[in-house]
Design a protein around this motif. Structure first.
Motif, PDB file in Angstrom:
ATOM      1  N   ALA A  78      31.420  -6.008  -7.938  1.00 45.06           N
ATOM      2  CA  ALA A  78      32.056  -7.269  -8.346  1.00 45.06           C
ATOM      3  C   ALA A  78      33.214  -6.984  -9.316  1.00 45.06           C
ATOM      4  O   ALA A  78      34.312  -7.526  -9.180  1.00 45.06           O
ATOM      5  N   TYR A  79      32.969  -6.111 -10.274  1.00 44.84           N
ATOM      6  CA  TYR A  79      34.028  -5.762 -11.233  1.00 44.84           C
ATOM      7  C   TYR A  79      35.198  -5.077 -10.527  1.00 44.84           C
ATOM      8  O   TYR A  79      36.353  -5.312 -10.870  1.00 44.84           O
ATOM      9  N   GLU A 122      36.095  -5.634  -7.502  1.00 47.70           N
ATOM     10  CA  GLU A 122      36.837  -6.681  -6.792  1.00 47.70           C
ATOM     11  C   GLU A 122      37.830  -7.357  -7.739  1.00 47.70           C
ATOM     12  O   GLU A 122      38.987  -7.576  -7.385  1.00 47.70           O
ATOM     13  N   ALA A 123      37.364  -7.640  -8.949  1.00 49.35           N
ATOM     14  CA  ALA A 123      38.244  -8.287  -9.928  1.00 49.35           C
ATOM     15  C   ALA A 123      39.455  -7.400 -10.234  1.00 49.35           C
ATOM     16  O   ALA A 123      40.602  -7.859 -10.190  1.00 49.35           O
ATOM     17  N   LEU A 168      41.901  -7.208  -7.309  1.00 45.33           N
ATOM     18  CA  LEU A 168      42.713  -8.411  -7.136  1.00 45.33           C
ATOM     19  C   LEU A 168      43.764  -8.527  -8.248  1.00 45.33           C
ATOM     20  O   LEU A 168      44.916  -8.886  -7.986  1.00 45.33           O
ATOM     21  N   LEU A 169      43.374  -8.202  -9.478  1.00 41.68           N
ATOM     22  CA  LEU A 169      44.330  -8.242 -10.594  1.00 41.68           C
ATOM     23  C   LEU A 169      45.505  -7.316 -10.298  1.00 41.68           C
ATOM     24  O   LEU A 169      46.663  -7.631 -10.567  1.00 41.68           O
ATOM     25  N   ASP A 192      47.616  -8.666  -7.129  1.00 39.79           N
ATOM     26  CA  ASP A 192      48.439  -9.805  -7.542  1.00 39.79           C
ATOM     27  C   ASP A 192      49.638  -9.338  -8.370  1.00 39.79           C
ATOM     28  O   ASP A 192      50.740  -9.851  -8.223  1.00 39.79           O
ATOM     29  N   ALA A 219      52.736 -11.732  -9.051  1.00 42.76           N
ATOM     30  CA  ALA A 219      52.510 -12.197 -10.420  1.00 42.76           C
ATOM     31  C   ALA A 219      53.851 -12.379 -11.113  1.00 42.76           C
ATOM     32  O   ALA A 219      54.756 -11.563 -10.947  1.00 42.76           O
ATOM     33  N   ILE A 225      39.730  -5.613  -1.303  1.00 43.06           N
ATOM     34  CA  ILE A 225      39.344  -6.505  -2.398  1.00 43.06           C
ATOM     35  C   ILE A 225      37.824  -6.680  -2.327  1.00 43.06           C
ATOM     36  O   ILE A 225      37.121  -6.471  -3.301  1.00 43.06           O
ATOM     37  N   ASN A 226      37.357  -7.088  -1.164  1.00 43.44           N
ATOM     38  CA  ASN A 226      35.931  -6.933  -0.859  1.00 43.44           C
ATOM     39  C   ASN A 226      35.806  -6.541   0.609  1.00 43.44           C
ATOM     40  O   ASN A 226      36.819  -6.432   1.296  1.00 43.44           O
ATOM     41  N   ASP A 275      37.717  -8.583   2.899  1.00 46.62           N
ATOM     42  CA  ASP A 275      39.037  -8.963   2.389  1.00 46.62           C
ATOM     43  C   ASP A 275      39.813  -7.680   2.114  1.00 46.62           C
ATOM     44  O   ASP A 275      39.843  -7.189   0.994  1.00 46.62           O
ATOM     45  N   ARG A 277      43.363  -6.003   2.312  1.00 43.71           N
ATOM     46  CA  ARG A 277      44.758  -6.435   2.395  1.00 43.71           C
ATOM     47  C   ARG A 277      45.721  -5.271   2.577  1.00 43.71           C
ATOM     48  O   ARG A 277      45.453  -4.176   2.103  1.00 43.71           O
ATOM     49  N   LEU A 305      42.060 -15.746 -11.892  1.00 42.25           N
ATOM     50  CA  LEU A 305      42.804 -15.215 -10.754  1.00 42.25           C
ATOM     51  C   LEU A 305      41.933 -15.179  -9.497  1.00 42.25           C
ATOM     52  O   LEU A 305      42.386 -15.508  -8.400  1.00 42.25           O
ATOM     53  N   LEU A 306      40.671 -14.782  -9.642  1.00 39.58           N
ATOM     54  CA  LEU A 306      39.756 -14.758  -8.493  1.00 39.58           C
ATOM     55  C   LEU A 306      39.664 -16.160  -7.889  1.00 39.58           C
ATOM     56  O   LEU A 306      39.628 -16.334  -6.676  1.00 39.58           O
ATOM     57  N   PRO A 346      41.517 -14.471   2.434  1.00 40.19           N
ATOM     58  CA  PRO A 346      41.078 -14.630   3.823  1.00 40.19           C
ATOM     59  C   PRO A 346      39.673 -15.224   3.891  1.00 40.19           C
ATOM     60  O   PRO A 346      38.821 -14.943   3.052  1.00 40.19           O
ATOM     61  N   GLY A 406      36.228 -13.410   3.522  1.00 41.11           N
ATOM     62  CA  GLY A 406      35.883 -12.805   2.230  1.00 41.11           C
ATOM     63  C   GLY A 406      35.352 -13.800   1.206  1.00 41.11           C
ATOM     64  O   GLY A 406      34.980 -13.412   0.098  1.00 41.11           O
ATOM     65  N   THR A 454      31.261 -12.716  -6.602  1.00 40.22           N
ATOM     66  CA  THR A 454      31.954 -11.977  -7.658  1.00 40.22           C
ATOM     67  C   THR A 454      32.316 -12.902  -8.819  1.00 40.22           C
ATOM     68  O   THR A 454      32.138 -12.545  -9.988  1.00 40.22           O
ATOM     69  N   ILE A 489      30.953 -12.391 -12.768  1.00 28.55           N
ATOM     70  CA  ILE A 489      31.801 -12.265 -13.959  1.00 28.55           C
ATOM     71  C   ILE A 489      31.666 -13.488 -14.861  1.00 28.55           C
ATOM     72  O   ILE A 489      31.617 -13.364 -16.088  1.00 28.55           O
ATOM     73  N   ASP A 507      51.527 -16.604 -17.647  1.00 29.00           N
ATOM     74  CA  ASP A 507      51.328 -16.711 -16.202  1.00 29.00           C
ATOM     75  C   ASP A 507      50.541 -17.993 -15.947  1.00 29.00           C
ATOM     76  O   ASP A 507      49.320 -17.984 -15.839  1.00 29.00           O
ATOM     77  N   ARG A 554      50.147 -21.048 -13.508  1.00 27.25           N
ATOM     78  CA  ARG A 554      50.499 -21.382 -12.121  1.00 27.25           C
ATOM     79  C   ARG A 554      50.175 -22.827 -11.769  1.00 27.25           C
ATOM     80  O   ARG A 554      49.250 -23.407 -12.310  1.00 27.25           O
TER      81      ARG A 554
END
Lengths: 500, 500
Positions: free
Chosen positions: A16-17, A19-20, A23-24, A27, A32, A238-239, A242, A244, B23-24, B33, B36, B43, B47, B242, B244
């Motif tokens: 899980a961490y 994945e975070a 994604l950070l 992005d 971003a 990402i997971n 997912d 990319r 962000l997640l 997608p 996912g 996740t 967190i 940031d 959004r």
């Protein structure tokens, strides 16, 4: 909670961490806003450091030890996950904490010094840092304990488990002996492909649409991924549902995007097709850097740069850039995209010469760790080897020894994976032909599924349950064999350059 | 490390984790997608739960207590951050752990039951859950301790610190008495605006380009944010640089995107302009739900729906949708976008009737917590009140008492903030006119900076250093006063409907 359950919980949390953080990072690269970048980097730092703490906590160490004690009772996936956890754990925990911290700081300093050194073409700036980096890495090897009989083998094993200089010396030697004469023949060839049409305007939007179509054809699952634009293309999981990819568009050279996309797609197909039973574990990942690269290179070269692939797709390409290709015969197009020319920069090298760039780095790294090569001698040796292998000599260190970031990050032992990827790919292709003798027809029909499925069956689905050389041997019936790549290159380039 | 430093470290970590979760979530809504999604939700759960653990750990509790003990020595920002930390800490820690956990589970069940109940128009399904939710919330209030003299005031205070039924009864009563006659006059008016042209085709891409231009004009910093598309528009602060926003495009009703974007922009301008000295602290956020909403509504209504704003922008709008508006006089356009019609669904309500929807919910909530209203009586009472206030009666509970998710999530006391946002905004506007008597000319010239700067100076920059009513009083020189909104609505709608 049983030990296995505790371990599984811990893995899930790590995933899980991750994945975070993924994604950070994704992005940050894709969209971003500029002003948020500094805070974003700090955030990535905070969470990455917590991942590190979780992977190396005493509690987790005890859990690993307890599970190792009952090895015989563990299910295979659990067993391999525990092995992976141990490997990561030892890599950092065997180093005294203060030395480890110092090493991390040194790395980040060295990277920024390297950047300046490269920009100003001044190796002397970087030299003391690189010296310290080599010395510290040698000290670390002392803590880790030598693997497979030499210091450099210890490093190789971190990126390509089981790989040794004994194997590499042999296959690289053979490969070099076959590539160099080919490069020379090509240099002398009077039958050079025409390439001017490659550099005509091809609007970004049209390249994007074409890339989408190709990705669909290759079987990239858009419901479990997406395509974006970045300065440097990459694939990121990402997971597991997912995965990319990103690409780069050059309106004056469509190859950047098309072959870049196909390359990253190869990486993504690997991640999208890892066996479901590995879900939520530490082995739900590629077997090694080299095996991963074999998948991207398989698609980039054995699919994307092949004659048959364009039998299916050249007409489609013309739809997206009719003025550029309308008058260019297919054969001329194929020859053009397979042009080979010795060049100084690794990441711009073509399929034929790429491995030579890697061999040069490999020999230098080996000399630094197993021999008596000194950092101060690198620039001269680098240039000499370029002259020897590629027939060209860098005119400065920025386009020579300073071109890659790897050494600044202490990633010694990483480079060989790239060339291994080429060899693995050629070897997979050769084995695949036995099961799919109609390989060419499949490509020509755009029927990629059987090809992709072969790779899933033999490579993807195993994740990192097996070591790279196990995967290779089980899939191809033999150990690493440079012959397959050598033969492929000879046949291909003889045709492209119409060599006698 | 000093107590303050420990606390600051802890806040920074919380902020980093919040960035990851934000962000997640943003990515999930904008472009992740499909396949996912399940893993992504897990996740986010992992967190978020770690954030909860961090905010309520015994260690953090001790730190808060230790800092409270030296209150007198703390810098103002630290002092307010400690107060905020205490508030969050007590909210969960005063509840016995097992009861808290049960409550969280109950909420998530209730939300899914509510969805089914709404889809099948069956309040009886939801009733037992809502009863349990009310009963549990009452029990929680027992643990928290009553605030400002009544159970419901305790809840109000969680969303709008310092707000009470005593204040709300007065201002809502006054407002209702002014709005209802206006709604009736409008219903009887024979001077209704023509609106057919609002519903003509306006391509999404053109709406997007127009939205970008408007955002720029309003001073939204695209280098510290971005605009994306989602099913439900929202603003989200990923980090302080940031911020959004998202919007929704309806090609048959451009108002959805344009006013939605302006609304979210109002929220974003707040976040983008919080004082830098609050960076990395728990007070780097809006003062309350109501104050936040005042900023979005200020821009949506007092800017976006004003005559003067379109003096600057109507010609621009015509550029993006010439066939739609080419033949429509500006005055007719202004009247059309300010049409008012009683409706059953809160989120579709116009500027005039919106507050009535809120008052109905407020009165029911107050009855549930301070009076003897029972959950089983809600549907009947709901419908009666809609008939009384808006002159229309829901024909079923799906378009009545079941329409909002809030109660299913136990967000009792949240609704009033929406109407407070309207009143605050009108009051800010009135005060702003004293400093900027040329407000109308500024709007007509598209010179938004002085208006935005006034809001930054009086609202944004304070973050949550001040309580909502403090901000209001310091900015406007008076307490909450419904007169400003009432007068604004009377003047505006008299003009739109050309009332006598």
């Amino acid at each position: 909670m049983s030990l296995e359950m505790q371990f599984t919980e811990h893995m899930k949390k790590l995933i899980a961490y991750n994945e975070a953080v993924s994604l950070l990072y994704w992005d940050l690269r894709t969209g971003a806003p500029k002003k948020g970048v500094d805070l974003r980097s700090e955030t990535i730092g905070v969470i990455s450091s917590d991942i590190f703490i979780m992977s190396t906590s005493e509690k987790f160490g005890d859990l690993i030890t307890a599970l190792e004690a009952k090895k015989g009772e563990l299910e295979p996936v659990m067993l391999r996950s525990v092995e992976e956890a141990r490997k990561q754990y030892d890599l950092s925990k065997k180093i005294p904490a203060d030395e480890y911290k110092e090493f991390v700081i040194l790395q980040s300093k060295a990277e920024s010094v390297w950047e300046t050194a490269k920009d100003t073409d001044d190796f002397s700036l970087f030299q003391p840092y690189l010296e310290k980096m080599v010395a510290t890495t040698k000290k670390m090897i002392g803590y880790w304990g030598e693997k497979n009989g030499s210091a450099y083998n210890t490093l190789l094993d971190q990126y390509e488990p089981g790989m040794t200089t004994e194997i590499l010396d042999e296959v690289f030697g053979e490969l070099r002996n076959r590539i160099i004469p080919l490069v020379q023949k090509i240099a002398e060839s009077t039958n050079k492909p025409k390439t001017d049409f490659l550099y005509r305007q091809f609007p970004k939007e049209a390249q994007e649409s074409f890339s989408d179509k190709i990705l669909e054809q290759l079987g990239y699952d858009f419901e479990a991924g997406r395509l974006d634009e970045t300065v440097h293309p990459f694939m990121i999981g990402i997971n597991r549902q997912d995965v990319r990819i990103t690409t780069k568009y050059d309106e004056k050279d469509f190859r950047t995007a098309v072959f870049g996309t196909i390359h990253e797609c190869g990486h993504a197909l690997y991640e999208q097709n890892i066996g479901e039973e590995l879900s939520g574990t530490l082995v739900e990942t590629g077997a090694s850097m080299g095996i991963h690269e074999s998948q991207s290179l398989f698609f980039e070269n054995f699919v994307g740069r092949s004659e048959k692939f364009w039998e299916k797709n050249y007409e489609l390409l013309k739809v997206f850039s009719p003025e550029q290709f309308g008058q260019v015969p297919q054969e001329e197009f194929i020859r053009a995209i397979n042009e080979s020319k010795p060049s100084l920069i690794r990441i711009e090298a073509d399929e034929l010469t790429y491995a030579l760039h890697i061999m040069i780095r490999y020999e230098l790294e080996k000399g630094l760790f197993n021999g008596d090569l000194e950092v101060k001698d690198l620039p001269q040796l680098w240039n000499d080897k370029y002259e020897e292998y590629l027939g060209i000599r860098p005119s400065n260190d920025a386009e020579g020894v300073l071109q890659d970031v790897h050494w600044a990050g202490a990633s010694f032992g990483y480079f060989p994976s790239y060339a291994l990827g080429y060899m693995y790919a050629a070897q997979f292709k050769n084995a695949m032909l036995k099961d799919l003798p109609n390989y060419d027809e499949l490509l020509a029909a755009g029927d990629i599924a059987p090809i992709r499925n072969w790779l899933t069956e033999n490579v993807h689905k195993h994740g990192s349950m097996k070591k790279p050389l196990e995967i290779l041997e089980e899939a191809t019936g033999e150990g690493l064999n440079a012959e397959h790549l050598a033969k492929y290159l000879e046949e291909k380039y003889s045709k492209v350059y119409q060599l006698a």
